[in-house]
Design a protein around this motif. Structure first.
Motif, PDB file in Angstrom:
ATOM      1  N   THR A   4      32.488 -13.513 -40.005  1.00  0.00           N
ATOM      2  CA  THR A   4      33.208 -14.769 -39.892  1.00  0.00           C
ATOM      3  C   THR A   4      32.429 -15.903 -40.557  1.00  0.00           C
ATOM      4  O   THR A   4      31.211 -15.848 -40.688  1.00  0.00           O
ATOM      5  CB  THR A   4      33.468 -15.142 -38.416  1.00  0.00           C
ATOM      6  OG1 THR A   4      32.220 -15.265 -37.736  1.00  0.00           O
ATOM      7  CG2 THR A   4      34.350 -14.114 -37.734  1.00  0.00           C
ATOM      8  N   TYR A   5      33.187 -16.892 -40.966  1.00  0.00           N
ATOM      9  CA  TYR A   5      32.624 -18.107 -41.559  1.00  0.00           C
ATOM     10  C   TYR A   5      33.436 -19.278 -41.040  1.00  0.00           C
ATOM     11  O   TYR A   5      34.664 -19.242 -41.023  1.00  0.00           O
ATOM     12  CB  TYR A   5      32.724 -18.062 -43.088  1.00  0.00           C
ATOM     13  CG  TYR A   5      32.485 -19.403 -43.744  1.00  0.00           C
ATOM     14  CD1 TYR A   5      31.196 -19.880 -43.934  1.00  0.00           C
ATOM     15  CD2 TYR A   5      33.554 -20.196 -44.149  1.00  0.00           C
ATOM     16  CE1 TYR A   5      30.977 -21.126 -44.520  1.00  0.00           C
ATOM     17  CE2 TYR A   5      33.336 -21.438 -44.730  1.00  0.00           C
ATOM     18  CZ  TYR A   5      32.049 -21.896 -44.918  1.00  0.00           C
ATOM     19  OH  TYR A   5      31.828 -23.115 -45.491  1.00  0.00           O
ATOM     20  N   GLU A   6      32.736 -20.324 -40.610  1.00  0.00           N
ATOM     21  CA  GLU A   6      33.398 -21.560 -40.193  1.00  0.00           C
ATOM     22  C   GLU A   6      32.737 -22.715 -40.908  1.00  0.00           C
ATOM     23  O   GLU A   6      31.515 -22.868 -40.871  1.00  0.00           O
ATOM     24  CB  GLU A   6      33.273 -21.737 -38.684  1.00  0.00           C
ATOM     25  CG  GLU A   6      34.006 -22.944 -38.163  1.00  0.00           C
ATOM     26  CD  GLU A   6      34.027 -23.006 -36.646  1.00  0.00           C
ATOM     27  OE1 GLU A   6      34.575 -23.988 -36.132  1.00  0.00           O
ATOM     28  OE2 GLU A   6      33.493 -22.095 -35.987  1.00  0.00           O
ATOM     29  N   SER A   7      33.543 -23.503 -41.602  1.00  0.00           N
ATOM     30  CA  SER A   7      33.018 -24.662 -42.312  1.00  0.00           C
ATOM     31  C   SER A   7      32.482 -25.663 -41.305  1.00  0.00           C
ATOM     32  O   SER A   7      33.112 -25.942 -40.294  1.00  0.00           O
ATOM     33  CB  SER A   7      34.110 -25.310 -43.147  1.00  0.00           C
ATOM     34  OG  SER A   7      33.652 -26.523 -43.681  1.00  0.00           O
ATOM     35  N   GLU A  14      37.710 -25.081 -42.028  1.00  0.00           N
ATOM     36  CA  GLU A  14      38.278 -23.764 -42.308  1.00  0.00           C
ATOM     37  C   GLU A  14      37.537 -22.718 -41.507  1.00  0.00           C
ATOM     38  O   GLU A  14      36.354 -22.870 -41.199  1.00  0.00           O
ATOM     39  CB  GLU A  14      38.153 -23.430 -43.793  1.00  0.00           C
ATOM     40  CG  GLU A  14      39.069 -24.220 -44.670  1.00  0.00           C
ATOM     41  CD  GLU A  14      39.119 -23.666 -46.085  1.00  0.00           C
ATOM     42  OE1 GLU A  14      38.880 -22.471 -46.282  1.00  0.00           O
ATOM     43  OE2 GLU A  14      39.398 -24.463 -46.986  1.00  0.00           O
ATOM     44  N   TRP A  15      38.261 -21.633 -41.198  1.00  0.00           N
ATOM     45  CA  TRP A  15      37.657 -20.508 -40.503  1.00  0.00           C
ATOM     46  C   TRP A  15      38.130 -19.241 -41.221  1.00  0.00           C
ATOM     47  O   TRP A  15      39.302 -19.125 -41.573  1.00  0.00           O
ATOM     48  CB  TRP A  15      38.077 -20.508 -39.036  1.00  0.00           C
ATOM     49  CG  TRP A  15      37.320 -19.539 -38.204  1.00  0.00           C
ATOM     50  CD1 TRP A  15      36.073 -19.698 -37.703  1.00  0.00           C
ATOM     51  CD2 TRP A  15      37.765 -18.250 -37.778  1.00  0.00           C
ATOM     52  NE1 TRP A  15      35.697 -18.592 -36.985  1.00  0.00           N
ATOM     53  CE2 TRP A  15      36.723 -17.681 -37.027  1.00  0.00           C
ATOM     54  CE3 TRP A  15      38.930 -17.508 -37.970  1.00  0.00           C
ATOM     55  CZ2 TRP A  15      36.805 -16.419 -36.448  1.00  0.00           C
ATOM     56  CZ3 TRP A  15      39.023 -16.259 -37.405  1.00  0.00           C
ATOM     57  CH2 TRP A  15      37.974 -15.725 -36.656  1.00  0.00           C
ATOM     58  N   ASP A  68      41.214 -12.984 -43.560  1.00  0.00           N
ATOM     59  CA  ASP A  68      42.217 -13.883 -42.998  1.00  0.00           C
ATOM     60  C   ASP A  68      41.635 -15.285 -43.059  1.00  0.00           C
ATOM     61  O   ASP A  68      40.558 -15.547 -42.516  1.00  0.00           O
ATOM     62  CB  ASP A  68      42.536 -13.511 -41.552  1.00  0.00           C
ATOM     63  CG  ASP A  68      43.305 -12.206 -41.442  1.00  0.00           C
ATOM     64  OD1 ASP A  68      44.048 -11.874 -42.388  1.00  0.00           O
ATOM     65  OD2 ASP A  68      43.168 -11.510 -40.411  1.00  0.00           O
ATOM     66  N   CYS A  69      42.346 -16.180 -43.731  1.00  0.00           N
ATOM     67  CA  CYS A  69      41.864 -17.541 -43.957  1.00  0.00           C
ATOM     68  C   CYS A  69      42.683 -18.509 -43.110  1.00  0.00           C
ATOM     69  O   CYS A  69      43.913 -18.540 -43.221  1.00  0.00           O
ATOM     70  CB  CYS A  69      41.987 -17.908 -45.431  1.00  0.00           C
ATOM     71  SG  CYS A  69      41.238 -16.687 -46.543  1.00  0.00           S
TER      72      CYS A  69
END
Length: 199
Positions: A4-7, A14-15, A68-69
């Motif tokens: 996962t990535y979260e701005s 964005e996640w 999934d964006c």
């Protein structure tokens, strides 16, 4: 397995969740998880009535990384990103080579093929390089722009306050590490119309 990535940039929330999905020789992709059937059947289509169309796990030719964006973490995905790199399924564990995008998984494990740390690390790095790295850079740019704008607005307010209490352009310029002329030129337009006129 997923990443996962979260701005963390203000105004750019964005996640993202990256994961592997099985792919068949004809290009059809399965879901990234098992749904209701045994582990040797891969769901490939939600029929909308609570049932799925399946294909046999033995038909899986490889995997792709999908993501999934989400524009906001608490809403559904707004976009599906798919990597161009196909990770080929090999016939034996001794042929496994994540550096050349070759993975092994028995039929009952095709929805999660990366059972080695090397493979998981290589997959996450590819996802980051192809998809997240640029988003992260844009997020940092947008975040720094937001901070710059906020700092400029705070400085405008501080100068307005300083002039309102009668500080000279010389004192304002000195406190902001600039000449009195530069301070006057920069903020005189902001000041005009914002200070009450003395009668």
């Amino acid at each position: 397995m997923s990443w996962t990535y979260e701005s963390e940039s203000p105004g750019h929330e964005e996640w993202h969740e990256g994961y592997f999905v099985p792919e068949f020789a004809d290009g059809e992709r399965g879901f990234g998880v098992s749904v209701g059937a045994d582990d040797t059947q891969i769901p490939v289509e939600d029929l909308g009535d609570g049932t799925f169309r399946y294909r046999q796990a033995g038909e899986v030719a490889g995997w792709r990384i999908c993501c999934d964006c989400y524009l906001h973490a608490n809403e559904g995905p707004t976009k599906l990103w798919v990597s161009q790199q196909l990770w080929t399924r090999v016939a034996s564990p001794i042929q496994l080579d994540p550096k050349t995008f070759r993975l092994y998984a028995p039929d009952e494990s095709v929805t999660d093929p990366t059972f080695t740390d090397d493979a998981e690390d290589a997959a996450e790095k590819l996802w980051w390089r192809e998809h997240i790295e640029e988003l992260d850079a844009f997020g940092a740019l947008n975040g720094s722009l937001s901070l710059t704008r906020a700092a400029a607005a705070a400085m405008d307010a501080a100068v307005l306050k300083a002039r309102g209490v009668g500080l000279s352009w010389a004192k304002i310029g000195a406190s902001l590490d600039m000449t009195p002329q530069a301070a006057h030129q920069r903020w005189s337009g902001v000041i005009d119309g914002n200070l009450p006129r003395s009668e």
